[in-house]
Every structure is written in C-alpha cells, then in structure tokens.
Write a protein that holds these residues in place. Structure first.
Motif, PDB file in Angstrom:
ATOM      1  N   VAL A  21      -2.523 -18.807 -73.812  1.00 53.29           N
ATOM      2  CA  VAL A  21      -2.328 -17.981 -72.534  1.00 53.29           C
ATOM      3  C   VAL A  21      -2.415 -18.919 -71.203  1.00 53.29           C
ATOM      4  N   ARG A  22      -1.999 -18.359 -70.099  1.00 51.85           N
ATOM      5  CA  ARG A  22      -1.591 -19.123 -68.998  1.00 51.85           C
ATOM      6  C   ARG A  22      -2.865 -18.938 -68.066  1.00 51.85           C
ATOM      7  N   ALA A  23      -4.115 -18.089 -68.339  1.00 50.61           N
ATOM      8  CA  ALA A  23      -5.232 -17.902 -67.584  1.00 50.61           C
ATOM      9  C   ALA A  23      -6.307 -17.154 -68.575  1.00 50.61           C
ATOM     10  N   ALA A  24      -7.356 -17.405 -68.136  1.00 51.95           N
ATOM     11  CA  ALA A  24      -8.479 -16.683 -69.191  1.00 51.95           C
ATOM     12  C   ALA A  24      -9.341 -16.125 -67.921  1.00 51.95           C
ATOM     13  N   PRO A  47      -6.245 -21.928 -65.814  1.00 51.04           N
ATOM     14  CA  PRO A  47      -7.554 -21.714 -65.093  1.00 51.04           C
ATOM     15  C   PRO A  47      -8.313 -20.528 -65.914  1.00 51.04           C
ATOM     16  N   VAL A  48      -9.815 -20.865 -65.610  1.00 47.92           N
ATOM     17  CA  VAL A  48     -10.660 -19.739 -66.365  1.00 47.92           C
ATOM     18  C   VAL A  48     -11.572 -19.339 -65.370  1.00 47.92           C
ATOM     19  N   LEU A  68      -6.909 -11.132 -61.951  1.00 45.24           N
ATOM     20  CA  LEU A  68      -5.664 -11.374 -62.477  1.00 45.24           C
ATOM     21  C   LEU A  68      -4.684 -11.630 -61.524  1.00 45.24           C
ATOM     22  N   GLU A  69      -4.627 -10.886 -60.331  1.00 45.72           N
ATOM     23  CA  GLU A  69      -3.761 -10.995 -59.356  1.00 45.72           C
ATOM     24  C   GLU A  69      -3.948 -12.096 -58.647  1.00 45.72           C
ATOM     25  N   GLU A  70      -5.088 -12.910 -58.474  1.00 45.90           N
ATOM     26  CA  GLU A  70      -5.365 -14.131 -57.985  1.00 45.90           C
ATOM     27  C   GLU A  70      -4.644 -15.118 -58.616  1.00 45.90           C
ATOM     28  N   VAL A  71      -4.683 -15.163 -59.968  1.00 45.48           N
ATOM     29  CA  VAL A  71      -3.988 -16.102 -60.663  1.00 45.48           C
ATOM     30  C   VAL A  71      -2.394 -15.940 -60.700  1.00 45.48           C
ATOM     31  N   ARG A  72      -1.925 -14.904 -60.517  1.00 48.63           N
ATOM     32  CA  ARG A  72      -0.701 -14.682 -60.299  1.00 48.63           C
ATOM     33  C   ARG A  72       0.060 -15.156 -59.287  1.00 48.63           C
ATOM     34  N   SER A  73      -0.869 -15.138 -58.032  1.00 47.19           N
ATOM     35  CA  SER A  73      -0.196 -15.355 -56.695  1.00 47.19           C
ATOM     36  C   SER A  73      -0.499 -17.044 -56.367  1.00 47.19           C
TER      37      SER A  73
END
Length: 73
Positions: A21-24, A47-48, A68-73
């Motif tokens: 995965v790219r983030a958890a 990022p976890v 999740l949006e925080e990880v994508r931006s």
C-alpha cells in the motif's frame, strides 16, 4: 485489514499489507495504541496515519476519507 485479536499481534500479516500500500490509516476508538505497533512494523517508509475518537462516538467514514485525502494531497 480488520484486526480480530491484538494478542498475538499479527505482525507478518501487517508487514505484508504495508508492503503493498502507499499509506495506512489506523482508525481507533482510543488514543492510538495500535498505531504505535503498526509504525514499528513499517519497514517501507509509507505514511501511517491515525483516526482517533475518545468521546464515545463511532468514527465515521467521512473522517477516514478526510484523512485519506490528506495523504493524497
């Protein structure tokens, strides 16, 4: 992944998941006891992030999606 038990902690399964995965996101209805263990198992520098509530209410899907949006931006 849904944890059904915390002891013994499913280290191999969590490591396998983190490798793919790219983030958890770790939602917890406490102050974040599980996220510390997940971060220790994170050999992949992804990022976890936690989503926590301690007010007796459930974590909403919108709260998880916002994290999740925080990880994508």
């Amino acid at each position: 992944m849904e944890l059904l038990t915390l002891w013994p902690f499913p280290e191999n399964e969590v490591r396998h998941l983190l490798a793919h995965v790219r983030a958890a996101i770790v939602p917890e209805l406490n102050l974040g006891q599980v996220i510390d263990t997940v971060r220790q198992l994170n050999d992949y520098q992804i990022p976890v992030l936690g989503v926590n509530r301690v007010d007796g209410l459930l974590i909403t899907p919108a709260e998880i999606l916002a994290r999740l949006e925080e990880v994508r931006s």
